[in-house]
Design a protein around this motif. Structure first.
Motif, PDB file in Angstrom:
ATOM      1  N   TYR A  59      -4.298   2.449   0.408  1.00  0.00           N
ATOM      2  CA  TYR A  59      -3.488   3.426   1.137  1.00  0.00           C
ATOM      3  C   TYR A  59      -3.509   3.051   2.608  1.00  0.00           C
ATOM      4  O   TYR A  59      -4.514   2.547   3.115  1.00  0.00           O
ATOM      5  CB  TYR A  59      -4.043   4.837   0.959  1.00  0.00           C
ATOM      6  CG  TYR A  59      -3.827   5.412  -0.409  1.00  0.00           C
ATOM      7  CD1 TYR A  59      -2.730   6.211  -0.670  1.00  0.00           C
ATOM      8  CD2 TYR A  59      -4.723   5.152  -1.449  1.00  0.00           C
ATOM      9  CE1 TYR A  59      -2.522   6.747  -1.925  1.00  0.00           C
ATOM     10  CE2 TYR A  59      -4.528   5.676  -2.706  1.00  0.00           C
ATOM     11  CZ  TYR A  59      -3.416   6.472  -2.946  1.00  0.00           C
ATOM     12  OH  TYR A  59      -3.212   6.998  -4.187  1.00  0.00           O
ATOM     13  N   GLU A  60      -2.392   3.348   3.303  1.00  0.00           N
ATOM     14  CA  GLU A  60      -2.292   2.972   4.707  1.00  0.00           C
ATOM     15  C   GLU A  60      -1.365   3.927   5.461  1.00  0.00           C
ATOM     16  O   GLU A  60      -0.364   4.382   4.925  1.00  0.00           O
ATOM     17  CB  GLU A  60      -1.745   1.546   4.793  1.00  0.00           C
ATOM     18  CG  GLU A  60      -1.758   0.958   6.169  1.00  0.00           C
ATOM     19  CD  GLU A  60      -1.305  -0.497   6.146  1.00  0.00           C
ATOM     20  OE1 GLU A  60      -0.162  -0.749   6.599  1.00  0.00           O
ATOM     21  OE2 GLU A  60      -2.073  -1.344   5.672  1.00  0.00           O
ATOM     22  N   VAL A  61      -1.739   4.207   6.702  1.00  0.00           N
ATOM     23  CA  VAL A  61      -0.890   4.971   7.619  1.00  0.00           C
ATOM     24  C   VAL A  61      -0.906   4.226   8.949  1.00  0.00           C
ATOM     25  O   VAL A  61      -1.977   3.913   9.478  1.00  0.00           O
ATOM     26  CB  VAL A  61      -1.415   6.418   7.821  1.00  0.00           C
ATOM     27  CG1 VAL A  61      -0.600   7.138   8.881  1.00  0.00           C
ATOM     28  CG2 VAL A  61      -1.408   7.182   6.526  1.00  0.00           C
ATOM     29  N   ASP A  62       0.269   3.944   9.481  1.00  0.00           N
ATOM     30  CA  ASP A  62       0.394   3.248  10.757  1.00  0.00           C
ATOM     31  C   ASP A  62       1.506   3.949  11.543  1.00  0.00           C
ATOM     32  O   ASP A  62       2.688   3.760  11.248  1.00  0.00           O
ATOM     33  CB  ASP A  62       0.728   1.773  10.511  1.00  0.00           C
ATOM     34  CG  ASP A  62       0.635   0.927  11.768  1.00  0.00           C
ATOM     35  OD1 ASP A  62       0.258   1.469  12.834  1.00  0.00           O
ATOM     36  OD2 ASP A  62       0.952  -0.278  11.699  1.00  0.00           O
ATOM     37  N   ILE A  63       1.108   4.781  12.498  1.00  0.00           N
ATOM     38  CA  ILE A  63       2.096   5.571  13.249  1.00  0.00           C
ATOM     39  C   ILE A  63       1.842   5.473  14.750  1.00  0.00           C
ATOM     40  O   ILE A  63       0.727   5.195  15.194  1.00  0.00           O
ATOM     41  CB  ILE A  63       2.094   7.061  12.810  1.00  0.00           C
ATOM     42  CG1 ILE A  63       0.705   7.680  12.923  1.00  0.00           C
ATOM     43  CG2 ILE A  63       2.629   7.213  11.402  1.00  0.00           C
ATOM     44  CD1 ILE A  63       0.628   9.161  12.580  1.00  0.00           C
ATOM     45  N   ASP A  64       2.903   5.699  15.512  1.00  0.00           N
ATOM     46  CA  ASP A  64       2.813   5.789  16.967  1.00  0.00           C
ATOM     47  C   ASP A  64       2.922   7.255  17.348  1.00  0.00           C
ATOM     48  O   ASP A  64       3.971   7.878  17.147  1.00  0.00           O
ATOM     49  CB  ASP A  64       3.948   5.003  17.629  1.00  0.00           C
ATOM     50  CG  ASP A  64       3.777   3.509  17.458  1.00  0.00           C
ATOM     51  OD1 ASP A  64       2.639   3.026  17.614  1.00  0.00           O
ATOM     52  OD2 ASP A  64       4.778   2.828  17.162  1.00  0.00           O
ATOM     53  N   LEU A  65       1.833   7.799  17.899  1.00  0.00           N
ATOM     54  CA  LEU A  65       1.833   9.201  18.319  1.00  0.00           C
ATOM     55  C   LEU A  65       2.748   9.395  19.522  1.00  0.00           C
ATOM     56  O   LEU A  65       3.036   8.453  20.264  1.00  0.00           O
ATOM     57  CB  LEU A  65       0.410   9.647  18.638  1.00  0.00           C
ATOM     58  CG  LEU A  65      -0.583   9.550  17.474  1.00  0.00           C
ATOM     59  CD1 LEU A  65      -1.991   9.909  17.934  1.00  0.00           C
ATOM     60  CD2 LEU A  65      -0.148  10.441  16.326  1.00  0.00           C
ATOM     61  N   TYR A  66       3.170  10.619  19.723  1.00  0.00           N
ATOM     62  CA  TYR A  66       4.154  10.960  20.742  1.00  0.00           C
ATOM     63  C   TYR A  66       3.750  10.541  22.155  1.00  0.00           C
ATOM     64  O   TYR A  66       4.578  10.100  22.946  1.00  0.00           O
ATOM     65  CB  TYR A  66       4.408  12.465  20.697  1.00  0.00           C
ATOM     66  CG  TYR A  66       5.445  12.958  21.669  1.00  0.00           C
ATOM     67  CD1 TYR A  66       6.799  12.721  21.442  1.00  0.00           C
ATOM     68  CD2 TYR A  66       5.078  13.647  22.816  1.00  0.00           C
ATOM     69  CE1 TYR A  66       7.757  13.168  22.328  1.00  0.00           C
ATOM     70  CE2 TYR A  66       6.039  14.100  23.709  1.00  0.00           C
ATOM     71  CZ  TYR A  66       7.366  13.860  23.462  1.00  0.00           C
ATOM     72  OH  TYR A  66       8.317  14.297  24.340  1.00  0.00           O
ATOM     73  N   ASP A  67       2.455  10.685  22.475  1.00  0.00           N
ATOM     74  CA  ASP A  67       2.016  10.399  23.837  1.00  0.00           C
ATOM     75  C   ASP A  67       0.616   9.796  23.812  1.00  0.00           C
ATOM     76  O   ASP A  67       0.035   9.580  22.745  1.00  0.00           O
ATOM     77  CB  ASP A  67       2.038  11.698  24.664  1.00  0.00           C
ATOM     78  CG  ASP A  67       2.228  11.460  26.150  1.00  0.00           C
ATOM     79  OD1 ASP A  67       2.169  10.299  26.597  1.00  0.00           O
ATOM     80  OD2 ASP A  67       2.417  12.447  26.880  1.00  0.00           O
ATOM     81  N   LYS A  68       0.053   9.576  24.977  1.00  0.00           N
ATOM     82  CA  LYS A  68      -1.262   8.955  25.101  1.00  0.00           C
ATOM     83  C   LYS A  68      -2.368   9.921  24.685  1.00  0.00           C
ATOM     84  O   LYS A  68      -2.214  11.139  24.763  1.00  0.00           O
ATOM     85  CB  LYS A  68      -1.483   8.500  26.545  1.00  0.00           C
ATOM     86  CG  LYS A  68      -0.541   7.393  26.945  1.00  0.00           C
ATOM     87  CD  LYS A  68      -0.770   6.953  28.357  1.00  0.00           C
ATOM     88  CE  LYS A  68       0.194   5.816  28.654  1.00  0.00           C
ATOM     89  NZ  LYS A  68       0.308   5.478  30.016  1.00  0.00           N
ATOM     90  N   SER A  82       0.819  -1.209   0.000  1.00  0.00           N
ATOM     91  CA  SER A  82       0.000   0.000   0.000  1.00  0.00           C
ATOM     92  C   SER A  82       0.850   1.256   0.000  1.00  0.00           C
ATOM     93  O   SER A  82       2.008   1.248   0.387  1.00  0.00           O
ATOM     94  CB  SER A  82      -0.961   0.017   1.183  1.00  0.00           C
ATOM     95  OG  SER A  82      -0.439  -0.579   2.300  1.00  0.00           O
ATOM     96  N   ARG A  83       0.219   2.321  -0.449  1.00  0.00           N
ATOM     97  CA  ARG A  83       0.863   3.636  -0.512  1.00  0.00           C
ATOM     98  C   ARG A  83       0.493   4.439   0.728  1.00  0.00           C
ATOM     99  O   ARG A  83      -0.429   4.092   1.457  1.00  0.00           O
ATOM    100  CB  ARG A  83       0.372   4.382  -1.753  1.00  0.00           C
ATOM    101  CG  ARG A  83       0.694   3.695  -3.041  1.00  0.00           C
ATOM    102  CD  ARG A  83       0.159   4.514  -4.184  1.00  0.00           C
ATOM    103  NE  ARG A  83       0.428   3.845  -5.451  1.00  0.00           N
ATOM    104  CZ  ARG A  83       0.104   4.354  -6.616  1.00  0.00           C
ATOM    105  NH1 ARG A  83      -0.500   5.514  -6.688  1.00  0.00           N
ATOM    106  NH2 ARG A  83       0.376   3.697  -7.707  1.00  0.00           N
TER     107      ARG A  83
END
Length: 187
Positions: free
Chosen positions: A51-60, A2-3
């Motif tokens: 399309y795909e986005v998989d991220i870890d945000l900075y905090d809770k 995926s893009r």
């Protein structure tokens, strides 16, 4: 494979604004977890390109107070932070962010420009503060009548310099100092 769509983000002290630019998105899946895991997937176009986005945000984050809106041209996610404080970056990982991640300057507010919820108003208690010691005008030596005389100067001219008595414009010496004519009343 995926893009990645373009993802724009901005923040305030209590919220994140995440905008995913993907026109005509179909089969949209959004997942937000309390520890800050953000997942998005969708297809777009006649070819149904994934399309795909998989991220870890900075905090809770507060999942229950967060909201998503799926539009024709983009997907907007208003994410409530678990703690009301500014984040130094969007992602938990340090270093250069991915190329698809951009700052949303249309929504960005600097930390020092954020409107406080308790603006100074007529109900503000200044305690024993003595404003008379600030010398902010209106005190000794202030002549309100003399101060108003500047407004009486009638200068309808749109030019910076007016001709001198001889009809010639004022000359300037090599250092940029006027050598003749009347002083500019607006200076």
């Amino acid at each position: 494979m995926s893009r990645h769509p373009t993802v724009k983000w901005a923040q305030s002290s209590d919220k994140l604004f995440i905008t995913i630019d993907l026109p005509d998105a179909q089969d949209v899946k959004l997942k937000l977890e309390p520890e800050g895991k953000f997942f998005f997937s969708a297809t777009s176009g006649a070819e149904k390109i994934p399309y795909e986005v998989d991220i870890d945000l900075y905090d809770k984050v507060d999942v229950n107070e967060s909201k998503a809106s799926i539009g024709l041209r983009n997907i907007c996610y208003l994410v409530k932070k678990a703690e009301n404080r500014w984040w130094s970056r969007l992602l938990k990982q340090e270093g250069k962010p991915p190329a698809f991640l951009k700052v949303d300057w249309d929504k960005w507010v600097d930390e020092d420009e954020e409107e406080p919820e308790n603006k100074l108003g007529s109900d503000t208690d200044f305690g024993d503060f003595d404003f008379s010691n600030l010398n902010m005008g209106g005190g000794q030596g202030f002549d309100a009548d003399a101060a108003g005389k500047d407004d009486e100067i009638d200068d309808d001219s749109d030019t910076e310099e007016e001709p001198s008595a001889g009809g010639e414009p004022d000359a300037e010496d090599s250092h940029g100092v006027e050598t003749g004519g009347k002083p500019d009343a607006r200076a």
